[in-house]
Enzyme design. Sequence first.
Site, PDB file in Angstrom:
ATOM      1  N   LYS A 187      21.616 -14.931   2.445  1.00 27.49           N
ATOM      2  CA  LYS A 187      22.418 -14.531   1.305  1.00 27.49           C
ATOM      3  C   LYS A 187      23.201 -13.277   1.669  1.00 27.49           C
ATOM      4  CE  LYS A 187      20.679 -11.830  -2.013  1.00 27.49           C
ATOM      5  NZ  LYS A 187      20.504 -10.423  -1.677  1.00 27.49           N
ATOM      6  N   HIS A 229      14.835 -15.516   0.029  1.00 24.25           N
ATOM      7  CA  HIS A 229      13.504 -15.164   0.536  1.00 24.25           C
ATOM      8  C   HIS A 229      12.457 -15.081  -0.582  1.00 24.25           C
ATOM      9  CE1 HIS A 229      14.380 -11.017  -0.668  1.00 24.25           C
ATOM     10  NE2 HIS A 229      13.095 -10.809  -0.586  1.00 24.25           N
ATOM     11  N   LYS A 260       7.789 -16.376  -1.178  1.00 27.12           N
ATOM     12  CA  LYS A 260       6.673 -15.583  -1.716  1.00 27.12           C
ATOM     13  C   LYS A 260       5.627 -16.517  -2.322  1.00 27.12           C
ATOM     14  CE  LYS A 260       9.650 -11.702  -2.975  1.00 27.12           C
ATOM     15  NZ  LYS A 260       9.349 -10.665  -2.015  1.00 27.12           N
ATOM     16  N   HIS A 313      17.785 -14.495  -6.564  1.00 25.65           N
ATOM     17  CA  HIS A 313      16.345 -14.270  -6.728  1.00 25.65           C
ATOM     18  C   HIS A 313      15.861 -14.482  -8.175  1.00 25.65           C
ATOM     19  CE1 HIS A 313      16.777 -12.866  -2.769  1.00 25.65           C
ATOM     20  NE2 HIS A 313      16.990 -11.587  -2.997  1.00 25.65           N
ATOM     21  N   LYS A 358      17.457  -0.605  -9.214  1.00 27.35           N
ATOM     22  CA  LYS A 358      16.984   0.234  -8.107  1.00 27.35           C
ATOM     23  C   LYS A 358      16.644   1.610  -8.663  1.00 27.35           C
ATOM     24  CE  LYS A 358      18.812  -2.236  -4.307  1.00 27.35           C
ATOM     25  NZ  LYS A 358      17.718  -3.173  -4.036  1.00 27.35           N
TER      26      LYS A 358
HETATM   27  C1  BG6 Z   1      17.266  -8.493  -1.145  1.00 23.67           C
HETATM   28  C2  BG6 Z   1      18.266  -7.547  -1.734  1.00 23.67           C
HETATM   29  O1  BG6 Z   1      17.789  -9.792  -1.110  1.00 23.67           O
HETATM   30  O2  BG6 Z   1      16.086  -8.470  -1.921  1.00 23.67           O
HETATM   31  C3  BG6 Z   1      17.684  -6.145  -1.779  1.00 23.67           C
HETATM   32  O3  BG6 Z   1      19.457  -7.550  -0.962  1.00 23.67           O
HETATM   33  C4  BG6 Z   1      16.363  -6.143  -2.514  1.00 23.67           C
HETATM   34  O4  BG6 Z   1      18.593  -5.243  -2.391  1.00 23.67           O
HETATM   35  C5  BG6 Z   1      15.430  -7.220  -1.969  1.00 23.67           C
HETATM   36  O5  BG6 Z   1      15.772  -4.869  -2.357  1.00 23.67           O
HETATM   37  C6  BG6 Z   1      14.205  -7.351  -2.822  1.00 23.67           C
HETATM   38  O6  BG6 Z   1      13.284  -8.187  -2.183  1.00 23.67           O
HETATM   39  P1  BG6 Z   1      11.742  -7.865  -2.203  1.00 23.67           P
HETATM   40  O7  BG6 Z   1      11.128  -8.980  -1.424  1.00 23.67           O
HETATM   41  O8  BG6 Z   1      11.574  -6.523  -1.567  1.00 23.67           O
HETATM   42  O9  BG6 Z   1      11.341  -7.847  -3.636  1.00 23.67           O
END
Ligand code: BG6
Length: 487
Positions: free
Chosen positions: A147, A177, A181, A239, A339
Amino acid sequence: PAPPVTLVIFGATGDLTRRLLMPALINMTRLGLADDGLRILGVGLDAMDAEGLRHALESFAAPAGGEGATERGEAWAALRPRIDYLQGDFTADAVYESLVERLGPDRNAAFYLAVPPRFFGDIVDKLAEHGLMAESDRRFRRVAIEKPFGHDLESARALNARILKQVAERQVYRIDHFLGKETVQNILTLRFANTMIERLWNSDAIDHVQITAAETVDVGTRGGFYDPTGALRDMVPNHLFQLLAMVAMEPPNSFDAEAIRDEKGKALRAVRVYDAEEARTNGVRGQYAGGAVAGHPVTAYRSADGVAPDSRTETFVALKLMVDTWRWAGVPFYLRTGKAMAVRDTEVVVVFKPVPLLQFAAARGASLPSNQLVIQIQPDEGMSMEMVIKRPGLEVATAPVSLDFHYADRFRIAALTGYETLLYDLFTGDQTLFQRADAIEAGWAAVQPFLDLWAQGEPEPYAAGGTGPESADALMRRDGREWHELA
Ligand code: BG6
């Protein structure tokens, strides 16, 4: 173990390869998911040879010390000699000519595009033009795409069209990703292996759903990527929508990849696409100002490296969305992500409706807390059910209690990156955990009205280390609801 395959990584010297792909490949080797049939061929611009790449990856693949260091060391010793390097420019034909030669006619290959998104289309074109994507009964050829897949609806459609002109959908593995999980995959098991859950899983019993991905990290050194992207594009159509789809989808006909992806696609297409006015009343964007996260000072987003000093990029989003299906009619889905927030907490909260009538004298006229199912995605993976019980004693009085399950209490959870399962599925040809073109486009279609609206105006500031801007709370209050407390 996976069948013999060459993993060709475009962007082999980049951050993703070092931080996630290499540790995942080591874990796969350690766990017997990959054997000596696996070859890794890194492609990159840096002038070096195979030994140079091995050296560059070593400290990430097999960090010294810590739990499991010996096993990682052994896995690295086995994997190291199977890493090779090809130097070149992704847009030049020479690279692809060398790939044809190095792979030979019968080798299975998975091309992993761990590169900036502007290269996705070019690389797939070149791979196809040089015959590298052609399959036969002796070899498979697949491409894994990271992505962000597009930056709005139009560009995502154009990219899908461009890629699908060259290769078949079954060869395309679009990575999200979150789908790697364990707790995200568990949502389907929770729903479809438990009678008492699925029978209540609709608008008769459910009041609303909340999906949260709160992060403590700030933009850090990613300003160059993040500032033109923002929280909405970075987290929501991918996500958070994957979580929404898992919660909202109908039971699939089977657990086949296509059956599951059909249902997820339908759920995402049912997310109401707002007009401009609806987007204005159902979306909140924020940007963190200075503050402190867990006692550490954080400077305002606008002063971060790579961020414009007058940036209007949002680092927080809250949305109220509707899923227009019979099952979910009238049940809002509230999404939020940000964030530099107080805690790291990714969760899905399903809030049930109140009982129709309260008969307890003590509670008459009062309201009881609703039943809530909290699916904790990370950290502290698990789930809890908030219920009401009788407080011990002679009077009939109630008390809220929580039935808790923590994965760590019951299972030894392997410290995996999430990419192990994704790479394994890529090698074995299982597309269940990858996004199909229609799901990607449905996600973008639903967020497009917010992108259009937010092309103007400013995000609302919120203190770093807080829970987001005041308007996010107001969005809930307006509906007589409140956000589940971040924990
Ligand atoms: C990524 C984003 O795809 O996912 C990031 O680009 C984000 O900004 C991250 O921090 C969050 O993933 P995880 O697995 O840390 O919750």
